[in-house]
Write a protein that holds these residues in place. Structure first.
Motif, PDB file in Angstrom:
ATOM      1  N   LYS A  37      13.536  79.167  90.558  1.00 62.93           N
ATOM      2  CA  LYS A  37      12.767  78.835  91.697  1.00 62.93           C
ATOM      3  C   LYS A  37      12.739  77.269  90.506  1.00 62.93           C
ATOM      4  CE  LYS A  37      10.842  82.063  94.648  1.00 62.93           C
ATOM      5  NZ  LYS A  37       9.036  83.181  94.446  1.00 62.93           N
ATOM      6  N   TYR A  39      15.362  76.719  93.585  1.00 62.38           N
ATOM      7  CA  TYR A  39      15.186  77.241  95.206  1.00 62.38           C
ATOM      8  C   TYR A  39      13.837  77.536  95.360  1.00 62.38           C
ATOM      9  CZ  TYR A  39      15.715  81.276  92.341  1.00 62.38           C
ATOM     10  OH  TYR A  39      15.366  82.718  92.165  1.00 62.38           O
ATOM     11  N   ASP A  55      16.769  74.048 100.234  1.00 57.17           N
ATOM     12  CA  ASP A  55      17.327  75.900 100.672  1.00 57.17           C
ATOM     13  C   ASP A  55      18.841  75.509 100.345  1.00 57.17           C
ATOM     14  OD1 ASP A  55      16.005  76.717  98.784  1.00 57.17           O
ATOM     15  OD2 ASP A  55      14.810  78.600  99.102  1.00 57.17           O
ATOM     16  N   LYS A 103      22.211  75.418  98.723  1.00 62.38           N
ATOM     17  CA  LYS A 103      23.362  77.015  98.492  1.00 62.38           C
ATOM     18  C   LYS A 103      24.333  75.599  98.871  1.00 62.38           C
ATOM     19  CE  LYS A 103      24.665  80.720 101.956  1.00 62.38           C
ATOM     20  NZ  LYS A 103      23.854  81.893 103.435  1.00 62.38           N
ATOM     21  N   ASP A 161      12.080  85.983  97.490  1.00 63.58           N
ATOM     22  CA  ASP A 161      13.052  84.527  97.026  1.00 63.58           C
ATOM     23  C   ASP A 161      13.921  84.800  96.207  1.00 63.58           C
ATOM     24  OD1 ASP A 161      12.067  83.593  99.308  1.00 63.58           O
ATOM     25  OD2 ASP A 161      10.963  81.446  98.158  1.00 63.58           O
TER      26      ASP A 161
END
Length: 287
Positions: free
Chosen positions: A179, A229, A236, A240, A266
């Motif tokens: 994150k 993310y 996101d 990806k 997440d």
């Protein structure tokens, strides 16, 4: 001493000669960062380490997190390590797990993490440096290739030399993900403790920082700092695409999550996606 070394090397040669396949490697390691934030009042700034009681608290809390994660994901508890990048705490255990699960050629002696005692008081650092110098002067475990020739046959020596050359032939590539704000960049800087050789590169419409480090044993180590993310669904979706393009090309993925939180949905979802991605893509290179 030489006889003892020869006995050890005979075992090494025997392991090199075996035709059996090596044990499976997951190609993913989960790092639980910022454990110093768990016990802000339990950190000894003079020594740059937790107090004994705080260290026990960190260990107990992190073991609880590891058990929780292991129930949700397919990777082993042995692939999860806790540490603090900012405080340079437990970087060696983290690096060891990365190396153990990477197929590419870098070993524990190839990378020296940033020294935690550099952040300690000057008198503590001086005492540690003195001890290290004393130990270095009497380190009987150090041995060079010329020494090996004295205790083994030419055939065995060539086998080990070839193996060492193979292990450094391919520069390992590590993807670092997590994150935003979890400490990816600090982890990279302190874990690999190497100079930036290449400038950041832009991938697609978002940025992935690619850094190339020189290894002490020769060759290079490439680390890709992937965009974080969990900020928005729109981001996101874009990220990806970057993950799917870069991760399969990497020998190992280090996913970092934050220690002082229980908000892991997440992270768990990302671990599952990466695990599936690695399963469906071949290992990029083998030693």
């Amino acid at each position: 001493m030489l006889e003892k070394i020869k006995e050890m090397l005979d075992k090494v040669v025997s392991s090199f000669s075996k035709k059996s396949n090596p044990p499976p490697k997951s190609r993913i390691v989960v790092g639980i960062n910022q454990v110093d934030e768990m016990i802000p009042d339990g950190w000894d700034e003079r020594l740059n380490s937790p107090t004994n009681e705080a260290e026990k608290q960190i260990q107990n809390r992190c073991e609880d997190i590891i058990r929780t994660l292991s129930k949700e994901i397919e990777i082993s508890e042995l692939n999860i390590e806790y540490y603090s990048a900012l405080k340079r705490y437990r970087l060696i255990p983290l690096l060891t797990k990365i190396i153990q699960n990477s197929y590419a050629g870098f070993k524990i002696g190839s990378v020296d993490p940033a020294d935690p005692f550099e952040l300690a008081d000057s008198d503590v650092k001086a005492a540690v440096d003195k001890k290290r110098r004393e130990k270095g002067e009497h380190d009987s475990n150090k041995i060079n290739l010329e020494d090996l020739k004295k205790v083994m046959s030419l055939e065995d020596f060539n086998l080990i030399s070839d193996k060492l050359e193979q292990e450094t032939k391919y520069p390992p590539k590590v993807a670092v993900i997590g994150k935003s704000g979890v400490g990816k960049t600090t982890t990279i800087n302190n874990l690999f403790n190497a100079q930036l050789k290449t400038s950041p590169t832009t991938v697609g419409t978002t940025k992935a920082q690619t850094k190339e480090f020189t290894l002490s044993t020769g060759g290079t180590l490439t680390v890709v700092d992937l965009p974080g993310y969990g900020r928005s669904e729109a981001e996101d979706r874009e990220y990806k695409k970057i993950y799917e393009a870069i991760i399969p090309e990497c020998d190992i993925v280090l996913l970092i999550l934050q220690a002082n939180t229980r908000d892991f949905p997440d992270d768990i979802e990302m671990i599952k996606e990466i695990t599936a991605l690695l399963k469906t893509n071949p290992i990029p290179r083998r030693i």
